[in-house]
Scaffold this motif. Structure first.
Motif, short mmCIF file in Angstrom:
data_model
loop_
_atom_site.label_atom_id
_atom_site.label_comp_id
_atom_site.label_asym_id
_atom_site.label_seq_id
_atom_site.Cartn_x
_atom_site.Cartn_y
_atom_site.Cartn_z
N LYS A 116 45.46 15.27 54.68
CA LYS A 116 46.13 15.44 56.20
C LYS A 116 47.73 15.71 55.74
CE LYS A 116 46.41 13.32 60.76
NZ LYS A 116 45.89 12.26 61.72
N GLY A 117 48.35 14.56 55.21
CA GLY A 117 49.68 14.61 55.06
C GLY A 117 50.43 15.75 54.28
N LEU A 118 49.41 16.07 53.15
CA LEU A 118 50.09 17.29 52.37
C LEU A 118 49.85 18.75 53.30
CD1 LEU A 118 50.63 18.67 49.61
CD2 LEU A 118 48.07 18.71 49.27
N ASP A 119 48.91 18.77 53.94
CA ASP A 119 48.46 20.04 55.17
C ASP A 119 49.92 19.84 56.07
OD1 ASP A 119 46.22 20.74 53.85
OD2 ASP A 119 44.94 20.08 55.28
N LEU A 120 50.22 18.78 56.65
CA LEU A 120 51.31 18.88 57.38
C LEU A 120 52.58 19.48 56.90
CD1 LEU A 120 52.35 17.79 60.26
CD2 LEU A 120 52.98 15.49 59.03
N ILE A 121 52.65 18.58 55.64
CA ILE A 121 53.86 19.20 54.97
C ILE A 121 54.14 20.56 54.64
CG2 ILE A 121 55.66 18.92 53.17
CD1 ILE A 121 55.96 16.59 55.20
N LYS A 122 53.08 21.01 54.22
CA LYS A 122 52.93 22.57 53.83
C LYS A 122 53.18 23.32 55.10
CE LYS A 122 50.73 22.32 49.54
NZ LYS A 122 49.61 22.76 48.50
N GLN A 123 52.59 22.98 56.21
CA GLN A 123 52.54 24.10 57.31
C GLN A 123 54.12 23.59 57.95
OE1 GLN A 123 49.70 22.25 60.00
NE2 GLN A 123 48.10 23.05 58.88
N MET A 124 54.52 22.71 57.70
CA MET A 124 55.87 22.20 58.46
C MET A 124 57.31 23.19 57.61
SD MET A 124 57.89 20.59 60.78
CE MET A 124 59.47 19.91 60.85
N MET A 125 57.02 23.09 56.39
CA MET A 125 58.04 23.70 55.47
C MET A 125 58.61 25.13 56.03
SD MET A 125 58.94 21.24 53.45
CE MET A 125 60.04 22.37 52.66
N ASN A 127 59.11 26.23 59.18
CA ASN A 127 59.97 25.76 60.11
C ASN A 127 61.07 24.95 59.78
OD1 ASN A 127 60.70 25.47 62.92
ND2 ASN A 127 59.94 23.23 62.69
N TYR A 128 60.98 24.18 58.82
CA TYR A 128 61.85 23.21 58.26
C TYR A 128 63.09 23.89 57.52
CZ TYR A 128 63.76 19.22 55.09
OH TYR A 128 64.49 18.34 54.36
N ILE A 129 62.66 24.81 56.60
CA ILE A 129 63.75 25.52 56.06
C ILE A 129 64.48 26.51 57.02
CG2 ILE A 129 63.84 27.60 54.30
CD1 ILE A 129 61.47 25.97 52.83
N ASP A 130 63.94 27.09 58.02
CA ASP A 130 64.55 27.75 58.93
C ASP A 130 65.52 27.08 59.68
OD1 ASP A 130 62.92 30.34 58.26
OD2 ASP A 130 61.39 30.02 59.97
N THR A 131 64.86 25.93 60.08
CA THR A 131 65.77 24.90 60.81
C THR A 131 67.01 24.62 60.00
OG1 THR A 131 63.98 24.09 61.99
CG2 THR A 131 66.00 22.54 61.83
N GLN A 132 67.02 24.41 58.69
CA GLN A 132 68.07 23.86 57.94
C GLN A 132 69.04 25.41 57.91
OE1 GLN A 132 66.36 22.70 54.38
NE2 GLN A 132 66.60 20.61 54.98
#
Length: 165
Positions: A116-125, A127-132
């Motif tokens: 669940k944690g791995l899936d969350l981070i992979k899905q978030m990356m 957006n995370y990179i775009d935000t940065q």
């Protein structure tokens, strides 16, 4: 700028020595603005705080089997051990990590990323990179590289005063 002018007026004898104060003030302000206006909202969208996301991201970037000791985690993420414990408790309760027995030391534990944690981070990356990218869009790519190099040099010299010479 305003603080600098105030210092120059109040203590003119330091007029030519204020640049480090200005620089450190801007670094601090930039960090706060980036966290408040860009990063914190992105994490809040998935129900995490910045430090919690950092723990999960650190586990992911270490690669399989996505395990670290709590000590390795708090050193890597620059958190206190008490702060790390609180974050791990919340992340474990949410099902993103679990505490597993250490493979070589029966008295110790490792922090293991769950699926669940791995899936969350992979899905978030993405957006995370775009935000940065949005956060630093006021600088060209070349300016970002230069600033990154200069900050790296500053951090090295701060942790090892002989390194900056």
């Amino acid at each position: 700028e305003r603080a600098c002018k105030q210092w120059q007026k109040e203590m003119p004898e330091f007029r030519d020595r204020l640049l480090p104060m200005i620089l450190l003030g801007r670094l601090n302000e930039a960090s706060q603005v980036m966290s408040r206006d860009y990063l914190a909202p992105a994490y809040a969208d998935i129900g995490l705080k910045i430090g919690e996301f950092d723990v999960l991201a650190t586990l992911v970037r270490t690669g399989p089997p996505y395990k670290l000791t709590p000590t390795e985690l708090y050193r890597t993420t620059m958190m206190s051990s008490g702060g790390m414990t609180a974050r791990l408790d919340k992340l474990e309760k949410a099902g993103y990590v679990e505490r597993c027995p250490h493979p070589e030391d029966r008295r110790a534990l490792t922090v293991c990323l769950t699926e669940k944690g791995l899936d969350l981070i992979k899905q978030m990356m993405p957006n995370y990179i775009d935000t940065q990218h949005q956060a630093v869009s006021g600088l060209s790519g070349k300016e970002q590289e230069t600033l990154s190099r200069l900050l790296q040099k500053l951090l090295r010299s701060a942790s090892d005063p002989l390194a900056g010479r």
